[in-house]
Design a protein around this motif. Structure first.
Motif, PDB file in Angstrom:
ATOM      1  N   TYR A  42     -22.326  -4.285  -3.089  1.00  0.00           N
ATOM      2  CA  TYR A  42     -21.429  -3.196  -2.695  1.00  0.00           C
ATOM      3  C   TYR A  42     -22.233  -2.081  -2.040  1.00  0.00           C
ATOM      4  O   TYR A  42     -23.368  -1.807  -2.436  1.00  0.00           O
TER       5      TYR A  42
ATOM      6  N   GLN B  69      -4.589   8.216  -9.332  1.00  0.00           N
ATOM      7  CA  GLN B  69      -5.160   8.567 -10.628  1.00  0.00           C
ATOM      8  C   GLN B  69      -5.887   9.915 -10.631  1.00  0.00           C
ATOM      9  O   GLN B  69      -6.093  10.496 -11.702  1.00  0.00           O
TER      10      GLN B  69
ATOM     11  N   ARG C 269      -5.409   3.418  -5.900  1.00  0.00           N
ATOM     12  CA  ARG C 269      -5.629   3.862  -7.282  1.00  0.00           C
ATOM     13  C   ARG C 269      -6.228   5.263  -7.321  1.00  0.00           C
ATOM     14  O   ARG C 269      -5.847   6.087  -8.159  1.00  0.00           O
TER      15      ARG C 269
ATOM     16  N   GLN D  21     -16.464   4.081 -14.094  1.00  0.00           N
ATOM     17  CA  GLN D  21     -15.678   3.056 -14.781  1.00  0.00           C
ATOM     18  C   GLN D  21     -15.514   1.817 -13.912  1.00  0.00           C
ATOM     19  O   GLN D  21     -15.663   0.678 -14.375  1.00  0.00           O
ATOM     20  N   ARG D  22     -15.255   2.009 -12.626  1.00  0.00           N
ATOM     21  CA  ARG D  22     -15.040   0.880 -11.727  1.00  0.00           C
ATOM     22  C   ARG D  22     -16.344   0.116 -11.462  1.00  0.00           C
ATOM     23  O   ARG D  22     -16.330  -1.110 -11.294  1.00  0.00           O
TER      24      ARG D  22
ATOM     25  N   TYR E 101     -14.092   8.063 -12.422  1.00  0.00           N
ATOM     26  CA  TYR E 101     -13.424   6.862 -11.918  1.00  0.00           C
ATOM     27  C   TYR E 101     -14.453   5.890 -11.344  1.00  0.00           C
ATOM     28  O   TYR E 101     -14.418   4.674 -11.627  1.00  0.00           O
ATOM     29  N   ALA E 102     -15.389   6.389 -10.547  1.00  0.00           N
ATOM     30  CA  ALA E 102     -16.402   5.531  -9.935  1.00  0.00           C
ATOM     31  C   ALA E 102     -17.259   4.847 -10.996  1.00  0.00           C
ATOM     32  O   ALA E 102     -17.559   3.647 -10.890  1.00  0.00           O
TER      33      ALA E 102
ATOM     34  N   GLU F 239      -8.305   0.034  -4.207  1.00  0.00           N
ATOM     35  CA  GLU F 239      -9.038   1.161  -4.771  1.00  0.00           C
ATOM     36  C   GLU F 239      -8.599   2.470  -4.121  1.00  0.00           C
ATOM     37  O   GLU F 239      -8.500   3.504  -4.791  1.00  0.00           O
TER      38      GLU F 239
ATOM     39  N   ALA G  41     -16.872  -2.213 -14.411  1.00  0.00           N
ATOM     40  CA  ALA G  41     -15.929  -3.330 -14.329  1.00  0.00           C
ATOM     41  C   ALA G  41     -16.318  -4.306 -13.218  1.00  0.00           C
ATOM     42  O   ALA G  41     -16.207  -5.530 -13.363  1.00  0.00           O
ATOM     43  N   TYR G  42     -16.783  -3.765 -12.103  1.00  0.00           N
ATOM     44  CA  TYR G  42     -17.137  -4.594 -10.949  1.00  0.00           C
ATOM     45  C   TYR G  42     -18.334  -5.497 -11.254  1.00  0.00           C
ATOM     46  O   TYR G  42     -18.322  -6.702 -10.962  1.00  0.00           O
TER      47      TYR G  42
END
Length: 321
Positions: A231, A106, A102, A124-125, A121-122, A99, A128-129
């Motif tokens: 997390y 990015q 990336r 989107q991740r 970005y956070a 990460e 996905a996470y």
């Protein structure tokens, strides 16, 4: 003296010994003048239950997770500045090495809006996470590379192993927590949420938590609520919070529960020594437990008796009348 204090409607909090120096464990108990069904229903109305003065932002993930679930996520501007130079072993945020790379690649750091790029970005991740965790469980959890290589799954497994009361009294629930999503357990309810929390004197902590709520059929007077951190961007390698709503004895003058909480934290770095950071952190977590339980009692009783303000104990209500 502690039992008498609790019987009078007061909170009792104790710091427990831990086998690992970086771990902190705190126990708390308080009587609450609501039924267990009422309290569990309040917890499962997550948007109300999560609201707190120290938690300015939070959100609940849909199943499957959607971008709208994280639309309010923003990264602390000091953290955005630090991200630019994040490298494995040298990063102020808890992130995997992949990460860090990336983000450096990015985000256009020379643009006028790196903050909004990092926020996007956070978000989107995070979607996905959570999607990966729901499908694969602990094998999808991150490896923190900010200060070495620490797998979040290993840190959680260690805290769960230090909680023998879970498998002694509710063994099926223990297996469910350890093997999610591959283990099956009837009547369990799962909620995943994100939150931004603030401890005094620290940057906000952005975390993702898995809440599981279960009433064991062989212990019908108890509901178990486990919160598992999957997390956190600061401080914690793992957090395991086990809350029990236990019916008070039928001899009590009014229906109610004992709210019992055991919280276990594993910190990434918690030195003692000259500045006694460990002692200060333990004090803050002990105070937080006390305030959280007092708040849970006050808010639950206020919601059950909206016309009476915060009723306190049944004895206090009788005096008021």
């Amino acid at each position: 003296a502690q039992v008498q204090r609790m019987a009078g409607g007061k909170v009792v909090v104790k710091v427990l010994p831990t086998p690992v120096k970086r771990d902190v464990a705190v126990f708390g108990i308080i009587p609450v003048d609501v039924t267990r069904a009422f309290y569990v229903n309040r917890v499962l109305h997550t948007a109300t239950w999560l609201r707190a003065a120290t938690r300015p932002h939070f959100g609940v993930f849909s199943d499957p997770p959607q971008p709208a679930d994280v639309q309010d996520v923003t990264i602390d501007r000091g953290d955005v500045h630090d991200l630019k130079d994040c490298r494995p072993g040298h990063c102020k945020l808890k992130l995997p090495a992949s990460e860090m790379q990336r983000i450096r690649q990015q985000v256009d750091w020379s643009a006028s809006d790196p903050d909004s790029q990092v926020d996007a970005y956070a978000r989107q991740r995070m979607v996905a996470y959570v999607t990966a965790y729901r499908a694969h469980g602990d094998s999808a959890l991150v490896e923190y590379d900010d200060r070495g290589n620490v797998r979040a799954s290993d840190a959680f497994s260690s805290l769960l192993a230090e909680s023998p009361y879970v498998y002694q009294y509710v063994a099926p629930f223990h297996r469910y927590l350890a093997d999610y999503p591959h283990a099956e357990l009837d009547s369990v309810t799962d909620v995943l949420y994100w939150s931004e929390d603030a401890l005094p004197g620290t940057r906000p902590i952005l975390s993702i938590t898995h809440l599981s709520v279960y009433t064991p059929p062989d212990h019908p007077g108890t509901t178990v609520m486990a919160q598992k951190q999957i997390y956190a961007d600061h401080f914690f390698e793992a957090v395991f919070d086990l809350t029990l709503g236990v019916d008070r004895p039928t001899s009590s003058p009014e229906p109610g529960i004992y709210l019992v909480v055991i919280r276990r934290y594993r910190f990434d770095n918690l030195p003692g020594g000259l500045f006694n950071i460990r002692g200060k952190v333990i004090g803050k977590l002990r105070d937080k437990m006390r305030l959280d339980l007092q708040r849970e009692k006050q808010m639950s009783e206020r919601e059950l008796h909206p016309g009476e303000g915060s009723p306190g104990t049944s004895h206090q209500r009788e005096v008021t009348r």
